[in-house]
Scaffold this active site. Structure first.
Site, short mmCIF file in Angstrom:
data_model
loop_
_atom_site.label_atom_id
_atom_site.label_comp_id
_atom_site.label_asym_id
_atom_site.label_seq_id
_atom_site.Cartn_x
_atom_site.Cartn_y
_atom_site.Cartn_z
N SER A 198 6.64 -0.11 2.44
CA SER A 198 5.21 -0.10 2.70
C SER A 198 4.53 -1.12 1.80
O SER A 198 5.01 -1.40 0.69
CB SER A 198 4.62 1.29 2.42
N TYR A 241 2.83 8.32 -3.41
CA TYR A 241 3.40 7.69 -2.21
C TYR A 241 3.78 6.24 -2.51
O TYR A 241 4.88 5.79 -2.18
CB TYR A 241 2.39 7.73 -1.07
N LYS A 262 7.55 4.32 -2.48
CA LYS A 262 7.87 3.13 -1.72
C LYS A 262 8.29 1.98 -2.63
O LYS A 262 9.10 1.12 -2.24
CB LYS A 262 6.68 2.73 -0.83
#
Length: 265
Positions: free
Chosen positions: A137, A150, A154
């Site tokens: 991401s 998050y 990633k």
């Protein structure tokens, strides 16, 4: 780019969103596709009527389930492509998210990818051009407010991709490399963004310009690419993502911090 003949590809998180789009892209091209998800009904619906589809339940946090899924899908012990796509997202102020939700993101997004790579390596190394493809991401480029955990997961996927790309270069048959790549999209029009990303200010500022089909098309290109010269293992998806990644790579950290901070307001 040379189109390779249809082979076998296993996709996690294939019941919806990006995973579903990737699975359907390869199914339409005649590949044998393994669709696995924590939602068995979801992958069953995608596989319905497809003779070349195998589907089942897989919690990527469970090593035993990984072993069972691969044994079932790869009876000959070989796998051409493994797509580590399954992931979860929780957005909002870091201190306002409970510990269990932080832990779940780490367990699914990091442990799940590690277990996929670890269990899948033996199968990929027996293929002629085995490929491990990890969904990363743009949040991995610089730490994102309201996406702290998050983004950290990633970033871990990004680092793992780089390490295994180097480590597995000569692990295939006759010394042929097991390729390791990542896809780096910005915001994609999936439930993860439209539902779970409601607290992300950058979504409002940058918009959602990618669809799951865009990411599936990028996955198709990576599977079929032949790169004769050394190159990064990461593939950005979309012009907006490429521009942000280039700017991030060329700018000093203080500039990236300033830009990310303003986008997050």
């Amino acid at each position: 780019m040379t189109r390779r003949p249809p082979g076998s590809i296993l996709v996690t998180g294939a019941g919806r969103g990006i995973g579903r789009a990737i699975a359907e892209r390869f199914l339409d091209a005649g590949w044998r596709v393994g669709l696995f998800d924590v939602d068995p009904a979801g992958v069953a619906a995608v596989a319905d009527g497809r003779a070349n589809a195998v589907h089942g339940r897989l919690d990527v946090r469970d090593a035993d389930q990984w072993g069972s899924a691969l044994e079932r899908f790869c009876p000959d012990g070989r796998l051409d492509v493994l797509v580590n796509n399954a992931g979860v997202l929780a957005s909002g102020p870091f201190a306002g998210i409970d510990a269990a939700t932080h832990r779940r993101q780490v367990d699914v997004n990091v442990t799940g990818v590690v277990l996929g790579a670890l269990t899948g390596h033996e199968y990929l190394s027996r293929a002629r051009r085995g490929l491990l493809l990890n969904l990363c991401s743009a949040s991995a480029l610089y730490g994102q407010p309201t996406l702290a955990t998050y983004g950290a997961t990633k970033a871990a996927v990004k680092s793992l991709t780089e390490a295994l790309d180097l480590e597995w270069r000569a692990d295939g048959i006759r010394g042929q490399a097991v390729r390791v790549r990542s896809l780096i999209p910005l915001f994609v029009d999936t439930e993860m963004v439209t539902r779970d990303g409601v607290h992300m200010a950058p979504v409002e500022r940058l918009g959602v310009r990618l669809t799951p089909d865009d990411v599936a098309a990028a996955a198709w290109r990576v599977v079929h690419e032949r790169v004769p010269l050394p190159r990064s293992p990461h593939r950005t998806v979309g012009r907006q993502t490429r521009a942000l990644a280039l700017a991030s790579a060329m700018s000093p950290d203080w500039v990236n911090r300033l830009v990310v901070g303003r986008l997050a307001r």
